[in-house]
Scaffold this motif. Structure first.
Motif, PDB file in Angstrom:
ATOM      1  N   GLN A  66      -7.312   1.165   4.470  1.00  0.00           N
ATOM      2  CA  GLN A  66      -7.128   2.497   4.073  1.00  0.00           C
ATOM      3  C   GLN A  66      -7.779   3.497   4.971  1.00  0.00           C
ATOM      4  O   GLN A  66      -8.784   3.420   5.595  1.00  0.00           O
TER       5      GLN A  66
ATOM      6  N   GLY B 146      -3.756   3.901  -1.191  1.00  0.00           N
ATOM      7  CA  GLY B 146      -4.160   2.588  -1.817  1.00  0.00           C
ATOM      8  C   GLY B 146      -3.150   1.580  -2.341  1.00  0.00           C
ATOM      9  O   GLY B 146      -2.115   1.828  -2.157  1.00  0.00           O
TER      10      GLY B 146
ATOM     11  N   ASP C  78       0.939  -1.118   0.000  1.00  0.00           N
ATOM     12  CA  ASP C  78       0.041   0.127  -0.050  1.00  0.00           C
ATOM     13  C   ASP C  78       1.046   1.474  -0.051  1.00  0.00           C
ATOM     14  O   ASP C  78       2.075   1.092   0.583  1.00  0.00           O
TER      15      ASP C  78
END
Length: 262
Positions: A261, A221, A204
Motif C-alpha cells: 500500500q 487497502g 486492493d
C-alpha cells in the motif's frame, strides 16, 4: 471565424493546469460555464477560482447557463436513449451560446474537468453542432491532467503493472462483470459503488474523491477492509456537499499477495 477552445482543467487544483492551458485561458474572450444547479454551485466556484488564479481580471466575459437535466434513473436498456436526449439538449445550448454570445472574431472556451478525451461529451457535442450547419466555428483541444492521473499520483502508484494492461471502465459496466483478462481496472462514473460486489475477492482498492480540491478524500487497502470506510466517507460527503466526484483503481492480487500500500 469564431474560435472555440476545449480546455482540460484537471481535477480541481489550480496548480495542475498545464502551461498550454494557462496560455489558452489568457487568450480567451468568453468562457462558457454550464451551471448544474444549487447543489453543485461550488463546481462553478472552482472554475471561477481557476480563472482568478491564472487570468487577469477584466480581460474576459463569463457566460453561465443552466445545464439540462439528464435522467440518471434510466436502466441499462434506456441508458443510451437518456444520454442521447441529454446530448441533444446540450447541443442546442452550445449552438445558442456560440451564435449569440461570441463575436465573429472572438475566442470562446469550455472548461472541462480532467481531460476532454476521457468520459466527457464536449468534443462530440461540438461536432454535432457543426453538423447542423447553422453556425461556423473552428475549435482546438488542450489536454488536461485527468482524474485518473491525479488518483494514481495521490496514491503514489502506477496504473498498470509490468507487461500487463490496464482498463478504464464505468461503474455501470463493472456492475455487470469484472473485465476479463485484466487485473488492473480504473472505474469512473460509479454512482452505486459497484466495488461492493467484489469484497470477497483478493483485490486492493485505491479510491479518491474531490481530487485536487480542499475536500479531497483518499482511501486504499484490501477491498474487504476499505469498502465499509469508503461507503461511510462517501455517504457523509455527499450529504454535506450534495454531490460527489470519485474514481478508483481495483488491483487484483496475483498469488494472494498484494503489491503493498502507498
Amino acid at each position: 471565424m469564431r474560435r472555440i477552445q476545449v480546455i482540460g482543467i484537471g481535477a480541481g487544483d489550480p496548480d495542475q493546469l498545464t502551461l498550454q492551458a494557462v496560455r489558452a485561458l489568457r487568450s480567451t474572450d468568453v468562457f462558457f460555464v454550464l451551471d448544474k444547479g444549487e447543489a453543485r454551485s461550488d463546481l462553478v466556484g472552482l472554475r471561477r477560482h481557476l480563472l482568478d488564479t491564472h487570468v487577469p481580471e477584466g480581460t474576459y466575459r463569463l457566460v453561465e447557463v443552466r445545464d439540462p437535466d439528464r435522467d440518471r434513473t434510466a436502466g441499462n436498456a434506456a441508458y443510451s436513449r437518456a444520454v442521447g436526449d441529454w446530448r441533444r439538449a446540450r447541443a442546442e445550448i452550445y449552438e445558442r451560446l456560440i451564435a449569440g454570445e461570441l463575436g465573429a472574431d472572438e475566442s470562446g472556451a469550455f472548461l472541462v474537468w480532467g481531460d476532454p478525451s476521457l468520459y466527457d461529451s464536449t468534443l462530440g457535442i461540438l461536432e454535432d453542432v457543426l453538423g447542423r450547419g447553422t453556425v461556423e466555428f473552428g475549435y482546438g483541444v488542450v489536454p488536461g491532467i485527468s482524474g485518473v492521473s491525479a488518483l494514481a499520483a495521490r496514491h503514489r502508484t502506477g496504473l498498470n503493472r509490468v507487461g500487463r494492461p490496464v482498463q478504464i471502465t464505468t461503474g455501470r459496466r463493472l456492475a455487470e462483470e469484472f473485465p476479463a483478462g485484466v487485473d488492473d481496472v480504473v472505474v469512473m462514473l460509479d454512482a452505486h459503488q459497484a466495488f461492493r460486489e467484489h469484497t470477497d475477492e483478493d483485490i486492493d482498492i485505491f479510491w479518491g474523491a474531490y481530487l485536487g480540491t480542499p475536500d479531497e478524500l483518499l482511501v486504499s487497502g484490501p477491498i474487504a477492509e476499505a469498502a465499509p470506510r469508503i461507503e461511510r466517507l462517501r455517504a457523509r460527503a455527499r450529504e454535506r456537499k450534495g454531490w460527489i466526484m470519485d474514481t478508483y483503481l481495483l488491483r487484483r492480487n496475483a498469488g494472494g499477495s498484494g503489491p503493498g500500500q502507498p
